[in-house]
Design a protein around this motif. Structure first.
Motif, PDB file in Angstrom:
ATOM      1  N   ARG A 268       9.754  82.711  49.594  1.00  0.00           N
ATOM      2  CA  ARG A 268       9.581  84.150  49.783  1.00  0.00           C
ATOM      3  C   ARG A 268       9.166  84.799  48.463  1.00  0.00           C
ATOM      4  N   ASN A 269       8.528  85.930  48.603  1.00  0.00           N
ATOM      5  CA  ASN A 269       8.100  86.713  47.465  1.00  0.00           C
ATOM      6  C   ASN A 269       9.293  87.550  47.020  1.00  0.00           C
ATOM      7  N   MET A 270       9.806  87.266  45.849  1.00  0.00           N
ATOM      8  CA  MET A 270      10.994  87.977  45.364  1.00  0.00           C
ATOM      9  C   MET A 270      10.708  89.470  45.169  1.00  0.00           C
ATOM     10  N   MET A 271       9.463  89.799  44.894  1.00  0.00           N
ATOM     11  CA  MET A 271       9.114  91.200  44.623  1.00  0.00           C
ATOM     12  C   MET A 271       9.089  92.025  45.914  1.00  0.00           C
ATOM     13  N   THR A 272       8.549  91.458  46.988  1.00  0.00           N
ATOM     14  CA  THR A 272       8.401  92.206  48.238  1.00  0.00           C
ATOM     15  C   THR A 272       9.431  91.800  49.294  1.00  0.00           C
ATOM     16  N   ARG A 273      10.135  90.673  49.048  1.00  0.00           N
ATOM     17  CA  ARG A 273      11.110  90.083  49.982  1.00  0.00           C
ATOM     18  C   ARG A 273      10.460  89.539  51.255  1.00  0.00           C
ATOM     19  N   GLU A 274       9.143  89.452  51.269  1.00  0.00           N
ATOM     20  CA  GLU A 274       8.433  88.893  52.426  1.00  0.00           C
ATOM     21  C   GLU A 274       8.480  87.369  52.391  1.00  0.00           C
ATOM     22  N   THR A 275       8.676  86.781  53.552  1.00  0.00           N
ATOM     23  CA  THR A 275       8.591  85.335  53.674  1.00  0.00           C
ATOM     24  C   THR A 275       7.128  84.933  53.555  1.00  0.00           C
ATOM     25  N   ILE A 276       6.855  83.949  52.703  1.00  0.00           N
ATOM     26  CA  ILE A 276       5.490  83.449  52.550  1.00  0.00           C
ATOM     27  C   ILE A 276       5.263  82.315  53.533  1.00  0.00           C
ATOM     28  N   LEU A 277       6.213  81.381  53.595  1.00  0.00           N
ATOM     29  CA  LEU A 277       6.125  80.310  54.575  1.00  0.00           C
ATOM     30  C   LEU A 277       7.483  79.687  54.806  1.00  0.00           C
ATOM     31  N   VAL A 278       7.594  79.026  55.943  1.00  0.00           N
ATOM     32  CA  VAL A 278       8.800  78.274  56.298  1.00  0.00           C
ATOM     33  C   VAL A 278       8.360  76.869  56.691  1.00  0.00           C
ATOM     34  N   VAL A 279       9.082  75.876  56.189  1.00  0.00           N
ATOM     35  CA  VAL A 279       8.881  74.496  56.611  1.00  0.00           C
ATOM     36  C   VAL A 279      10.171  74.101  57.319  1.00  0.00           C
ATOM     37  N   ASP A 280      10.105  73.949  58.641  1.00  0.00           N
ATOM     38  CA  ASP A 280      11.311  73.681  59.425  1.00  0.00           C
ATOM     39  C   ASP A 280      11.916  72.308  59.173  1.00  0.00           C
ATOM     40  N   GLN A 281      11.084  71.325  58.866  1.00  0.00           N
ATOM     41  CA  GLN A 281      11.602  69.983  58.629  1.00  0.00           C
ATOM     42  C   GLN A 281      10.889  69.300  57.481  1.00  0.00           C
ATOM     43  N   ILE A 282      11.676  68.875  56.519  1.00  0.00           N
ATOM     44  CA  ILE A 282      11.198  68.004  55.450  1.00  0.00           C
ATOM     45  C   ILE A 282      12.155  66.821  55.470  1.00  0.00           C
ATOM     46  N   ILE A 283      11.634  65.644  55.766  1.00  0.00           N
ATOM     47  CA  ILE A 283      12.489  64.460  55.817  1.00  0.00           C
ATOM     48  C   ILE A 283      12.304  63.679  54.527  1.00  0.00           C
ATOM     49  N   MET A 284      13.416  63.530  53.821  1.00  0.00           N
ATOM     50  CA  MET A 284      13.450  62.783  52.571  1.00  0.00           C
ATOM     51  C   MET A 284      14.205  61.483  52.814  1.00  0.00           C
ATOM     52  N   VAL A 285      13.687  60.386  52.274  1.00  0.00           N
ATOM     53  CA  VAL A 285      14.279  59.073  52.515  1.00  0.00           C
ATOM     54  C   VAL A 285      14.850  58.499  51.221  1.00  0.00           C
ATOM     55  N   ASN A 286      16.041  57.946  51.338  1.00  0.00           N
ATOM     56  CA  ASN A 286      16.771  57.303  50.250  1.00  0.00           C
ATOM     57  C   ASN A 286      16.277  55.855  50.109  1.00  0.00           C
ATOM     58  N   LEU A 287      15.875  55.463  48.900  1.00  0.00           N
ATOM     59  CA  LEU A 287      15.334  54.126  48.680  1.00  0.00           C
ATOM     60  C   LEU A 287      16.218  53.285  47.771  1.00  0.00           C
ATOM     61  N   GLY A 288      16.165  51.980  48.001  1.00  0.00           N
ATOM     62  CA  GLY A 288      16.841  51.032  47.127  1.00  0.00           C
ATOM     63  C   GLY A 288      15.908  50.596  46.016  1.00  0.00           C
ATOM     64  N   GLU A 289      16.395  49.688  45.179  1.00  0.00           N
ATOM     65  CA  GLU A 289      15.601  49.170  44.066  1.00  0.00           C
ATOM     66  C   GLU A 289      14.306  48.513  44.528  1.00  0.00           C
ATOM     67  N   ASP A 290      14.318  47.952  45.735  1.00  0.00           N
ATOM     68  CA  ASP A 290      13.131  47.276  46.260  1.00  0.00           C
ATOM     69  C   ASP A 290      12.127  48.239  46.905  1.00  0.00           C
ATOM     70  N   GLY A 291      12.454  49.532  46.885  1.00  0.00           N
ATOM     71  CA  GLY A 291      11.551  50.529  47.460  1.00  0.00           C
ATOM     72  C   GLY A 291      11.654  50.686  48.959  1.00  0.00           C
ATOM     73  N   LYS A 292      12.650  50.056  49.562  1.00  0.00           N
ATOM     74  CA  LYS A 292      12.856  50.158  51.009  1.00  0.00           C
ATOM     75  C   LYS A 292      14.036  51.082  51.304  1.00  0.00           C
ATOM     76  N   PRO A 293      14.005  51.755  52.482  1.00  0.00           N
ATOM     77  CA  PRO A 293      15.105  52.670  52.836  1.00  0.00           C
ATOM     78  C   PRO A 293      16.455  51.955  52.866  1.00  0.00           C
ATOM     79  N   ILE A 294      17.462  52.630  52.313  1.00  0.00           N
ATOM     80  CA  ILE A 294      18.837  52.111  52.356  1.00  0.00           C
ATOM     81  C   ILE A 294      19.780  53.248  52.767  1.00  0.00           C
ATOM     82  N   PRO A 295      20.891  52.923  53.409  1.00  0.00           N
ATOM     83  CA  PRO A 295      21.871  53.943  53.781  1.00  0.00           C
ATOM     84  C   PRO A 295      22.422  54.661  52.538  1.00  0.00           C
ATOM     85  N   HIS A 296      22.637  55.954  52.683  1.00  0.00           N
ATOM     86  CA  HIS A 296      23.155  56.730  51.558  1.00  0.00           C
ATOM     87  C   HIS A 296      24.638  57.054  51.694  1.00  0.00           C
TER      88      HIS A 296
END
Length: 130
Positions: free
Chosen positions: A87-115
């Motif tokens: 959001r624009n702090m000056m006008t308080r207007e929302t600029i955009l919303v991203v409803d879902q960002i999926i981030m994945v936890n990786l192990g040393e081998d670069g593959k997903p591991i439980p967190h």
């Protein structure tokens, strides 16, 4: 939603219309999501796996201050799903919303591991328990 980061819109952040370039804002959001995930999952090896549809609601111009907010939608076995708003702090207007960002936890081998996480934790609370 907690707004963790502020960015100042500078000349190098502008598109040919003299407004904030959308790619710059998405880069800021992706970085904020990564930093948030690293802190929550206590692992610097995380990657962005998915971003949902993005719809711009308003813009910003040079000199405006942008606030980027992040909140957890859910914890998966190897991932964390976030929601973000800019959001624009000056006008308080929302600029955009991203409803879902999926981030994945990786192990040393670069593959997903439980967190092993199931709720939002604050660093100050972690420090108290040590």
């Amino acid at each position: 939603m907690r707004f963790h980061t502020r960015k100042w819109v500078k000349p190098e952040d502008l598109n040919p219309n003299a407004t904030l370039f959308g790619g710059r804002l998405l880069s800021w959001i992706d970085e904020e999501a990564a930093l948030y995930t690293v802190v929550q999952l206590e692992n610097p090896k995380t990657v962005t796996a998915y971003m949902s549809e993005i719809s711009f609601k308003s813009s910003a111009k040079q000199g405006d201050i942008i606030e980027i907010g992040i909140e957890v939608v859910k914890f998966g076995k190897t991932s964390i799903t976030l929601r973000s708003e800019a959001r624009n702090m000056m006008t308080r207007e929302t600029i955009l919303v991203v409803d879902q960002i999926i981030m994945v936890n990786l192990g040393e081998d670069g593959k997903p591991i439980p967190h092993g996480k199931s709720k939002v934790e604050f660093v100050r609370d972690r420090l108290k328990s040590k």
